[in-house]
Design an enzyme around this catalytic site. Structure first.
Site, mmCIF file in Angstrom:
data_model
loop_
_atom_site.group_PDB
_atom_site.id
_atom_site.type_symbol
_atom_site.label_atom_id
_atom_site.label_comp_id
_atom_site.label_asym_id
_atom_site.label_seq_id
_atom_site.Cartn_x
_atom_site.Cartn_y
_atom_site.Cartn_z
ATOM 1 N N HIS A 138 31.182 52.034 14.962
ATOM 2 C CA HIS A 138 30.509 50.852 15.526
ATOM 3 C C HIS A 138 29.048 50.703 15.076
ATOM 4 C CE1 HIS A 138 34.047 50.006 17.674
ATOM 5 N NE2 HIS A 138 33.820 50.687 18.781
ATOM 6 N N HIS A 212 32.723 43.886 21.969
ATOM 7 C CA HIS A 212 33.395 45.046 22.560
ATOM 8 C C HIS A 212 33.514 44.925 24.082
ATOM 9 C CE1 HIS A 212 34.585 49.274 22.999
ATOM 10 N NE2 HIS A 212 34.637 49.366 21.687
ATOM 11 N N GLU A 341 39.638 43.852 20.392
ATOM 12 C CA GLU A 341 38.564 43.555 19.444
ATOM 13 C C GLU A 341 39.141 42.903 18.182
ATOM 14 O OE1 GLU A 341 36.305 47.450 19.108
ATOM 15 O OE2 GLU A 341 37.901 47.880 20.569
#
Length: 376
Positions: A138, A212, A341
Site C-alpha cells: 500500500h 481502503h 478494493e
C-alpha cells in the site's frame, strides 16, 4: 420516521447549514447540497487537517478527512429508515495518526503488494520499503494514506457535492521514480459515491490507486452473514506471503465462487487465514465501467453495488482485526469489516502476464469506481 420524512427533514437541515455560512456549492444545473468544512486537528508536524461532510439530496452522508484522504463515515438508511454508519472509522484525528489498518484511506502509489519491495523498469531496479514482512504494501511506510491532501470543495458535472483532493508525490518518495501529481474526486450523487482518480508523472512509474474502506452494512457485529456477489470467473491464488503466484484460476467449485450471492461466513473456514485475494473481473472495453460486485446485509436490508473501470477487485475479510481498536463501545475484532478494493492486480510490476500498471510521461492515469447504496 419514514424515509420520505427523513429526506425532507435532512434537506431542511441542509438549508439551515447553508444559512449558517458554511461552504455551499454553486451549481447552475440543479440545486445541490452544502459541503460542511471543519478544522479537525493538527499533526505533530504542524500541518492542519480538515474534515468535510458531503450530504446528498437523498440524505446519504459521507465524511472525508484530508489526512490520507480517508472516508471516516458513510451513513445510509436501513430497511426501517434508520440512518447508520456502514464503514469502520473514528470521529477524531488522533486514532488515525496513531495508526489504523488503512481505515477508509486513499492508497498509493501502489495499492496492494509488490514482492520483496522490488521491481525493474527500463533496465533500472527500484527498491521500495518492505513494510509487510518481506514485501511492499500500500505505498510503503508513508504512503498516500499518511499524507495531508489539498482539498477543494466543488460539484460534480451533474451538480452533486464533490470534494477534490490533490497531492504531489516527489521523485524518490518511498523509493518510487518520478514526480507524480495525483487528483482524486469524491462525488456524492444521490445514492452513489463516485471516486475518480487521475495521475501524471515525469518518469515511468507503476501506479495503482484505490480506496481502503472497511464496510459493515449492519454497523455492528461481523460481516460473516453478509451476502457477496463478485463478477469474476477467475482469481489470482497467492503464496504464504499473499503474493500472487501469477496463475489465473477458475473460481467454479471453490470457496472463491461468488458468481451467485454467498454468505461470506459459509465457506471462510475453507480459506486458510480468510479471504485476502484479487478477483479477475469479467472483461469489458477499455476504460468502461463494469459491474464488479454486490454486498447485501440480510439484517439491515442495506445493499451496496460496485461499478469500476478497474480489472480487479481485492476482497479482504478483515482477518487481521484483533480487537485492539475500538469505535465507541464496539471492539473491532476479526471479521468486523470487509474491504472491496477496485484495483489492478497485486505485484503487477513483476508479472508480465498481468495488465500493465506502468504510467509513462505524457500519459494520464484514470480510474473510476462507483458505490451504489440501496436498501431492500
Amino acid at each position: 420516521m419514514s424515509m420520505k420524512t427523513f429526506v425532507k427533514v435532512n434537506q431542511m437541515l441542509s438549508v439551515a447549514v447553508v444559512a449558517a455560512g458554511l461552504f455551499a456549492c454553486n451549481c447552475e444545473k440543479k440545486s445541490c447540497q452544502p459541503i460542511q468544512e471543519e478544522a479537525w486537528g493538527q499533526l505533530p508536524s504542524g500541518d492542519s487537517v480538515k474534515l468535510f461532510t458531503l450530504t446528498s439530496k437523498t440524505g446519504i452522508e459521507v465524511k472525508i478527512t484530508t489526512y490520507g484522504g480517508a472516508v471516516t463515515s458513510i451513513k445510509t438508511p436501513d430497511n426501517k429508515g434508520q440512518m447508520g454508519n456502514i464503514v469502520l472509522g473514528f470521529d477524531s484525528l488522533a486514532p488515525y495518526v496513531k495508526g489504523t489498518p488503512y481505515f477508509g484511506a486513499l492508497i498509493g502509489r501502489f495499492g496492494n503488494r509488490i514482492a520483496q519491495g522490488r521491481f525493474t523498469l527500463n533496465d533500472s531496479t527500484y527498491q521500495l520499503a518492505t513494510n509487510d514482512g518481506a514485501n511492499h504494501l500500500h505505498g510503503g511506510i508513508k504512503g498516500f494514506d499518511k499524507v495531508v491532501w489539498t482539498a477543494n470543495p466543488t460539484t460534480s458535472c451533474c451538480g452533486a457535492p464533490a470534494l477534490e483532493l490533490t497531492y504531489v508525490s516527489k521523485d524518490g518518495e518511498e523509493g518510487y521514480p518520478g514526480n507524480m501529481s495525483v487528483k482524486v474526486v469524491y462525488a456524492l450523487e444521490d445514492n452513489d459515491l463516485k471516486i475518480t482518480y487521475e495521475a501524471t508523472t515525469d518518469k515511468a512509474c507503476p501506479v495503482n490507486l484505490t480506496n481502503h474502506a472497511y464496510y459493515n452494512l449492519s454497523g455492528t457485529g461481523t460481516i460473516l452473514d453478509h451476502e457477496l456477489t463478485i463478477d469474476a470467473l477467475e482469481y489470482t491464488p497467492v503464496d504464504s506471503t499473499l503474493i500472487p503466484t501469477g496463475e489465473l484460476v477458475k473460481v467454479e467449485g471453490t470457496p472463491f465462487d461468488f458468481i451467485k450471492p454467498f454468505a461470506i461466513g459459509a465457506r471462510i473456514d475453507q480459506v486458510p487465514g480468510g479471504y485476502d485475494h484479487n478477483f479477475v473481473l469479467t472483461p469489458v472495453a477499455a476504460d468502461s465501467l463494469r459491474f464488479a460486485g454486490r454486498l447485501t446485509d440480510p439484517k439491515s436490508g442495506r445493499t451496496m453495488e460496485i461499478m469500476t473501470t478497474e480489472p480487479g477487485l481485492q476482497f479482504y475479510s478483515g482477518n487481521f482485526l484483533d480487537g485492539t481498536l475500538q469505535t465507541g463501545d464496539w471492539s473491532l475484532v476479526k471479521y468486523s469489516g470487509l474491504c472491496l478494493e477496485t484495483q489492478h492486480f497485486p505485484d503487477s510490476p513483476n508479472k508480465a502476464n498481468f495488465p500493465s500498471v506502468i504510467l509513462n510521461p505524457g500519459e494520464k492515469y484514470t480510474s473510476t469506481t462507483i458505490m451504489k447504496f440501496g436498501v431492500k
